[in-house]
Design an enzyme around this catalytic site. Structure first.
Site, short mmCIF file in Angstrom:
data_model
loop_
_atom_site.label_atom_id
_atom_site.label_comp_id
_atom_site.label_asym_id
_atom_site.label_seq_id
_atom_site.Cartn_x
_atom_site.Cartn_y
_atom_site.Cartn_z
N ASN A 21 36.58 31.07 48.36
CA ASN A 21 35.92 32.37 48.13
C ASN A 21 34.71 32.21 47.21
O ASN A 21 33.67 32.82 47.44
CB ASN A 21 36.91 33.38 47.55
CG ASN A 21 37.76 34.01 48.64
OD1 ASN A 21 37.29 34.86 49.39
ND2 ASN A 21 39.00 33.56 48.76
N ARG A 72 51.04 34.32 26.77
CA ARG A 72 50.06 34.97 27.64
C ARG A 72 48.96 35.67 26.83
O ARG A 72 47.79 35.64 27.18
CB ARG A 72 50.81 35.98 28.52
CG ARG A 72 50.07 36.39 29.77
CD ARG A 72 50.92 37.25 30.67
NE ARG A 72 51.99 36.53 31.33
CZ ARG A 72 51.84 35.70 32.36
NH1 ARG A 72 50.64 35.46 32.84
NH2 ARG A 72 52.87 35.09 32.90
N HIS A 116 43.15 39.94 47.42
CA HIS A 116 44.57 39.66 47.63
C HIS A 116 44.84 39.55 49.13
O HIS A 116 44.45 40.45 49.90
CB HIS A 116 45.42 40.76 47.00
CG HIS A 116 46.89 40.50 47.18
ND1 HIS A 116 47.57 39.59 46.39
CD2 HIS A 116 47.78 40.98 48.06
CE1 HIS A 116 48.83 39.54 46.79
NE2 HIS A 116 48.99 40.37 47.81
N LEU A 151 49.88 44.93 38.70
CA LEU A 151 49.61 43.72 39.49
C LEU A 151 49.34 44.08 40.96
O LEU A 151 50.19 44.73 41.60
CB LEU A 151 50.81 42.77 39.38
CG LEU A 151 50.68 41.45 40.13
CD1 LEU A 151 49.62 40.55 39.52
CD2 LEU A 151 52.02 40.73 40.18
N ASP A 152 48.20 43.64 41.48
CA ASP A 152 47.80 43.92 42.87
C ASP A 152 47.85 45.41 43.18
O ASP A 152 48.07 45.82 44.33
CB ASP A 152 48.70 43.16 43.87
CG ASP A 152 48.63 41.65 43.68
OD1 ASP A 152 47.56 41.15 43.27
OD2 ASP A 152 49.64 40.98 43.92
#
Ligand code: GAR
Length: 223
Positions: A21, A72, A116, A151-152
């Site tokens: 990408n 994280r 995604h 998320l997504d």
């Protein structure tokens, strides 16, 4: 700079792998189709081919290995400092395989995109191609969306739909989807760079019009 001159959008691309990408974006910039400057490519994994692609294109790279951080939060803090040093107007997640903290997503809200490999909201998470085959889907595809804390789950911008064919395995289907990834990601980034694409009140707008929940849909005409 004169008052009428438009500043080129500065883009930082985050990767974790092969960077196909990223290559589509590099190619778009090279041909003049994509009116942005890729000011840096940052990877959380060493030795990935995406870093080589960036170096070959003369783009500055940074490696921030998540394994070197205690948690994280510490990684995301350092990532934010690294990104912000390049003063970007847009952050592009291009196969960046990390779950992001809410603080990170909030910091870049409305100026961070992800791609995604599914027709979101279907098949969030991993192994999307195999899961689409196992579920007996007749159609599958890819979504570009704004990144939010979910998320997504951020508002969809553009989706490309491809057929699932009788003899598909995950590899064949992934290839068909990836060809579309390389079309719709440059398109969404071009819209953003032109000021046509915005996130307003948690929703995606194109040229002032609210996009449908699935985003702008493109049906791929090649099998
Ligand atoms: C792409 O297929 C992209 O859709 C996917 O990772 C691949 C990266 O390929 N992203 C995700 O799964 C994010 N959840 P690339 O490194 O060749 O661009």
């Amino acid at each position: 700079m004169s008052t009428t001159e438009v500043k080129t959008l500065r883009v930082v691309v985050l990767i974790s792998g092969s960077g196909s990408n990223l290559q589509a974006l590099i190619d778009g910039v090279a041909t003049g189709d994509l009116p942005v400057e890729i000011v840096a490519v940052i990877s959380n994994r060493p030795d990935v081919f995406g870093l080589t692609r960036a170096a070959n294109a003369g783009i500055p790279t940074a490696l921030l290995d998540h394994k070197g951080f205690a948690n994280r939060e510490a990684f995301d803090q350092e990532l934010m400092s690294t990104i912000d040093a390049y003063d970007p107007g847009l952050i592009v997640l291009a196969g960046f395989m990390r779950i992001l903290t809410a603080e990170f997503t909030q910091h870049y809200l409305g100026r961070m995109l992800n791609i995604h490999p599914s027709l979101l909201p279907k098949f969030q998470g991993l192994h999307t191609h195999q899961r689409a085959i196992d579920a007996g889907e007749s159609q599958h595809g890819v979504t570009v969306h704004f990144v939010t804390a979910e998320l997504d789950g951020g508002p969809a911008i553009v989706q490309a739909v491809v057929p699932v064919l009788p003899n598909d395995d995950a590899g064949l289907l992934a290839k068909r989807v990836q060809r579309q990834e390389h079309v719709i990601y440059p398109l969404a980034i071009k819209w953003f760079a032109q000021g046509d694409l915005k996130m307003v009140d948690g929703k995606a707008e194109l040229k002032g019009e609210l996009l449908p929940a699935c985003g702008y849909q493109i049906k791929a005409n090649e099998p």
